[in-house]
Design a protein around this motif. Structure first.
Motif, PDB file in Angstrom:
ATOM      1  N   ASN A   1      24.299  -1.546 -23.437  1.00 56.95           N
ATOM      2  CA  ASN A   1      24.336  -2.811 -23.942  1.00 56.95           C
ATOM      3  C   ASN A   1      23.234  -2.501 -25.157  1.00 56.95           C
ATOM      4  OD1 ASN A   1      25.312  -5.531 -23.869  1.00 56.95           O
ATOM      5  ND2 ASN A   1      23.050  -5.908 -23.730  1.00 56.95           N
ATOM      6  N   LYS A   2      21.969  -2.052 -25.102  1.00 55.69           N
ATOM      7  CA  LYS A   2      21.331  -2.233 -26.173  1.00 55.69           C
ATOM      8  C   LYS A   2      21.680  -1.354 -27.231  1.00 55.69           C
ATOM      9  CE  LYS A   2      16.834  -2.754 -23.405  1.00 55.69           C
ATOM     10  NZ  LYS A   2      16.202  -3.709 -24.149  1.00 55.69           N
ATOM     11  N   ILE A   3      22.413  -0.230 -26.871  1.00 57.19           N
ATOM     12  CA  ILE A   3      22.948   0.725 -27.752  1.00 57.19           C
ATOM     13  C   ILE A   3      23.975   0.135 -28.729  1.00 57.19           C
ATOM     14  CG2 ILE A   3      24.335   2.664 -28.459  1.00 57.19           C
ATOM     15  CD1 ILE A   3      22.665   3.957 -25.794  1.00 57.19           C
ATOM     16  N   GLN A   4      24.757  -0.846 -28.037  1.00 60.30           N
ATOM     17  CA  GLN A   4      25.984  -1.291 -28.516  1.00 60.30           C
ATOM     18  C   GLN A   4      25.623  -2.630 -29.228  1.00 60.30           C
ATOM     19  OE1 GLN A   4      28.475  -2.374 -25.374  1.00 60.30           O
ATOM     20  NE2 GLN A   4      29.365   0.011 -25.354  1.00 60.30           N
ATOM     21  N   HIS A   5      24.713  -3.379 -28.845  1.00 56.52           N
ATOM     22  CA  HIS A   5      24.360  -4.765 -29.555  1.00 56.52           C
ATOM     23  C   HIS A   5      22.987  -4.646 -30.183  1.00 56.52           C
ATOM     24  CE1 HIS A   5      27.884  -6.251 -27.859  1.00 56.52           C
ATOM     25  NE2 HIS A   5      27.852  -5.663 -26.569  1.00 56.52           N
ATOM     26  N   GLY A   6      22.265  -3.894 -29.894  1.00 57.21           N
ATOM     27  CA  GLY A   6      20.787  -3.439 -30.590  1.00 57.21           C
ATOM     28  C   GLY A   6      19.837  -4.620 -29.648  1.00 57.21           C
TER      29      GLY A   6
ATOM     30  N   GLY B   1      20.213   6.781 -27.749  1.00 63.17           N
ATOM     31  CA  GLY B   1      19.418   5.835 -26.928  1.00 63.17           C
ATOM     32  C   GLY B   1      18.780   6.826 -25.815  1.00 63.17           C
ATOM     33  N   VAL B   2      17.502   6.214 -25.308  1.00 66.98           N
ATOM     34  CA  VAL B   2      16.543   7.087 -24.496  1.00 66.98           C
ATOM     35  C   VAL B   2      16.286   6.326 -23.010  1.00 66.98           C
ATOM     36  CG1 VAL B   2      14.517   8.251 -24.273  1.00 66.98           C
ATOM     37  CG2 VAL B   2      15.561   7.912 -26.534  1.00 66.98           C
ATOM     38  N   TRP B   3      16.603   6.885 -22.098  1.00 63.46           N
ATOM     39  CA  TRP B   3      16.009   6.402 -20.864  1.00 63.46           C
ATOM     40  C   TRP B   3      14.690   7.068 -20.361  1.00 63.46           C
ATOM     41  CZ3 TRP B   3      17.329   8.002 -15.263  1.00 63.46           C
ATOM     42  CH2 TRP B   3      16.746   7.565 -14.428  1.00 63.46           C
ATOM     43  N   TYR B   4      13.780   6.396 -20.410  1.00 61.97           N
ATOM     44  CA  TYR B   4      12.307   7.040 -20.224  1.00 61.97           C
ATOM     45  C   TYR B   4      11.953   6.846 -18.849  1.00 61.97           C
ATOM     46  CZ  TYR B   4       7.138   7.992 -20.415  1.00 61.97           C
ATOM     47  OH  TYR B   4       6.095   8.421 -20.149  1.00 61.97           O
ATOM     48  N   ARG B   5      12.419   8.083 -17.842  1.00 63.02           N
ATOM     49  CA  ARG B   5      12.165   7.801 -16.446  1.00 63.02           C
ATOM     50  C   ARG B   5      10.625   8.296 -16.160  1.00 63.02           C
ATOM     51  NH1 ARG B   5      11.965   6.719 -11.052  1.00 63.02           N
ATOM     52  NH2 ARG B   5      12.193   8.577  -9.631  1.00 63.02           N
ATOM     53  N   LYS B   6      10.069   9.274 -16.618  1.00 65.00           N
ATOM     54  CA  LYS B   6       8.863  10.016 -16.147  1.00 65.00           C
ATOM     55  C   LYS B   6       8.655  11.024 -17.465  1.00 65.00           C
ATOM     56  CE  LYS B   6       8.743   9.229 -11.359  1.00 65.00           C
ATOM     57  NZ  LYS B   6       7.450   8.203 -11.381  1.00 65.00           N
ATOM     58  N   LEU B   7       7.339  11.085 -17.669  1.00 65.02           N
ATOM     59  CA  LEU B   7       6.901  12.134 -18.566  1.00 65.02           C
ATOM     60  C   LEU B   7       5.680  13.046 -17.635  1.00 65.02           C
ATOM     61  CD1 LEU B   7       7.368  13.127 -21.428  1.00 65.02           C
ATOM     62  CD2 LEU B   7       5.023  11.752 -22.075  1.00 65.02           C
ATOM     63  N   TRP B   8       5.965  14.287 -17.654  1.00 65.48           N
ATOM     64  CA  TRP B   8       5.134  14.879 -16.706  1.00 65.48           C
ATOM     65  C   TRP B   8       4.312  16.074 -17.428  1.00 65.48           C
ATOM     66  CZ3 TRP B   8       5.592  12.484 -12.530  1.00 65.48           C
ATOM     67  CH2 TRP B   8       5.376  12.957 -11.067  1.00 65.48           C
TER      68      TRP B   8
ATOM     69  N   LEU C   1       9.516  13.145 -29.882  1.00 63.65           N
ATOM     70  CA  LEU C   1       9.867  11.848 -29.075  1.00 63.65           C
ATOM     71  C   LEU C   1       9.544  10.559 -30.386  1.00 63.65           C
ATOM     72  CD1 LEU C   1       7.962  11.785 -25.792  1.00 63.65           C
ATOM     73  CD2 LEU C   1      10.536  12.221 -26.350  1.00 63.65           C
ATOM     74  N   ASP C   2       8.898  10.627 -31.207  1.00 68.95           N
ATOM     75  CA  ASP C   2       8.649   9.862 -32.392  1.00 68.95           C
ATOM     76  C   ASP C   2       9.876   9.718 -33.132  1.00 68.95           C
ATOM     77  OD1 ASP C   2       6.036   9.074 -31.293  1.00 68.95           O
ATOM     78  OD2 ASP C   2       4.945  10.292 -33.007  1.00 68.95           O
ATOM     79  N   ALA C   3      10.499  10.825 -33.427  1.00 73.67           N
ATOM     80  CA  ALA C   3      11.780  10.817 -34.181  1.00 73.67           C
ATOM     81  C   ALA C   3      12.651  10.037 -33.370  1.00 73.67           C
ATOM     82  CB  ALA C   3      12.096  12.387 -34.183  1.00 73.67           C
ATOM     83  N   LEU C   4      12.490   9.580 -32.455  1.00 78.50           N
ATOM     84  CA  LEU C   4      13.806   8.815 -31.605  1.00 78.50           C
ATOM     85  C   LEU C   4      13.211   7.410 -31.477  1.00 78.50           C
ATOM     86  CD1 LEU C   4      14.351  11.063 -28.769  1.00 78.50           C
ATOM     87  CD2 LEU C   4      15.542  11.071 -30.987  1.00 78.50           C
ATOM     88  N   SER C   5      12.110   6.789 -32.157  1.00 81.28           N
ATOM     89  CA  SER C   5      11.572   5.638 -31.881  1.00 81.28           C
ATOM     90  C   SER C   5      12.207   4.520 -32.387  1.00 81.28           C
ATOM     91  CB  SER C   5      10.159   5.596 -32.454  1.00 81.28           C
ATOM     92  OG  SER C   5      10.113   5.715 -33.871  1.00 81.28           O
ATOM     93  N   HIS C   6      13.246   4.772 -33.343  1.00 80.18           N
ATOM     94  CA  HIS C   6      14.277   3.490 -33.987  1.00 80.18           C
ATOM     95  C   HIS C   6      15.357   3.214 -32.905  1.00 80.18           C
ATOM     96  CE1 HIS C   6      15.883   7.323 -35.332  1.00 80.18           C
ATOM     97  NE2 HIS C   6      16.876   6.746 -35.462  1.00 80.18           N
ATOM     98  N   GLN C   7      15.672   4.071 -32.079  1.00 78.22           N
ATOM     99  CA  GLN C   7      16.618   4.043 -31.201  1.00 78.22           C
ATOM    100  C   GLN C   7      16.309   3.152 -29.908  1.00 78.22           C
ATOM    101  OE1 GLN C   7      19.450   4.775 -32.151  1.00 78.22           O
ATOM    102  NE2 GLN C   7      19.366   6.719 -33.221  1.00 78.22           N
ATOM    103  N   PRO C   8      17.425   2.572 -29.158  1.00 80.14           N
ATOM    104  CA  PRO C   8      16.951   1.773 -28.035  1.00 80.14           C
ATOM    105  C   PRO C   8      16.319   2.754 -27.041  1.00 80.14           C
ATOM    106  CG  PRO C   8      19.048   1.356 -28.675  1.00 80.14           C
ATOM    107  CD  PRO C   8      18.540   2.524 -29.467  1.00 80.14           C
TER     108      PRO C   8
END
Length: 324
Positions: free
Chosen positions: A319-324, A69-76, A104-111
């Motif tokens: 929750n997103k990781i566990q339940h999609g 999963g990814v928490w996208y806080r900020k991209l600098w 980052l695109d390689a992670l697009s399928h994750q929550p």
């Protein structure tokens, strides 16, 4: 492993979210995006098996396949090597930004909280935000976005001289009050004589909304945490509380259910799981939506009001990781 995307100068909020993720049993990796071109090694391999992508930073390695999963806080913006010839900076920035987005695109399928495409789409079009807010049942100010002085003069007259101006881009103060800053500013008669400079910088103009007070709302996937701030009596803070002469106190606030419902509809329409929302409560009681910033500051609401915003972000992502 959860990837937390931020930058090296970020503080407080990133630590709180990571601490709570750890308590939930989900270790995290802090990725300082500004150092990607100066302190990261990336390796992408492809043979007859599945593609493999690895990031190495500060003695640690992480594979894209291990990120859940990814928490996208900020991209600098990228730091650049001081020894690099200035003539090569465009190539450096282009190639490293391309490489970063491949990762980052390689992670697009994750929550994600938030999905990067939705986040950037909202940040890059405040007029779309306002239209979506209006369609969601929220009141918005009369608005003009223009580079034409004549347009602004006409708008000024239509609003009887009560208009403000602001940049579309995010020149705003951090939680600590530092950084480049162009506050929301009231347009005066004198300013009307300088509107020819709009040709160099289009701006947003809005009818000024009378204020009883202002609200900052941290929305986290259906949860609402609202702070009230009153800068009406502060000479510099009347138009934008961030420009106030003194540090103004935050007060806890409960949004009416009808406003929460409209904001929920708006966030679904914008495909955002998180956002920092600015609103005004008029003296007559009406609520007026100003904007939503998917990367907006909320640390002051947690620090001064005790709201568990970081904990909620961590729990919603898990929750997103566990339940999609």
């Amino acid at each position: 492993m959860i990837l937390c995307i931020t930058h090296s100068q970020d503080h407080y909020t990133i630590d709180l979210v990571q601490q709570h993720l750890d308590k939930l049993g989900y270790p995290s990796w802090r990725f300082n995006s500004d150092t990607f071109g100066t302190s990261c090694n990336i390796r992408y391999t492809l043979d007859q098996g599945p593609a493999r992508l690895r990031l190495h930073q500060q003695g640690r390695s992480i594979h894209a396949a291990d990120i859940s999963g990814v928490w996208y806080r900020k991209l600098w913006a990228l730091n650049t090597p001081p020894q690099l010839d200035a003539a090569y900076l465009p190539v450096f920035n282009k190639e490293y930004n391309t490489t970063l987005h491949i990762f980052l695109d390689a992670l697009s399928h994750q929550p994600w909280i938030n999905k990067i495409a939705a986040d950037h789409a909202v940040c890059s079009n405040k007029l779309w935000q306002l239209d979506a807010a209006q369609q969601s049942g929220l009141t918005v100010p009369a608005t003009l976005f223009s580079n034409q002085g004549d347009d602004v003069r006409t708008f000024y007259e239509q609003c009887r001289g009560n208009i403000i101006m602001k940049l579309h881009g995010a020149l705003s103060r951090s939680m600590s009050g530092s950084g480049a800053f162009f506050p929301t500013t009231r347009v005066t008669e004198a300013a009307l004589t300088q509107l020819d400079t709009l040709a160099y910088c289009p701006m947003i103009f809005q009818q000024q909304v009378p204020k009883a007070y202002e609200l900052r709302i941290a929305y986290a996937d259906g949860a609402f945490y609202t702070g009230k701030i009153n800068a009406v009596q502060d000479a510099k803070g009347q138009t934008d509380w961030r420009a106030a002469n003194a540090q103004l106190p935050w007060e806890p606030y409960e949004l009416p259910a009808s406003i929460q419902e409209s904001i929920y509809v708006l966030m679904q329409r914008l495909d955002l799981s998180f956002g920092a929302i600015d609103m005004i409560r008029r003296p007559d009681g009406e609520y007026v939506f100003l904007e939503v910033n998917p990367q907006g500051e909320w640390g002051m609401l947690q620090k001064y009001l005790g709201y568990p915003i970081a904990e909620t972000i961590a729990e919603k992502l898990v929750n997103k990781i566990q339940h999609g």
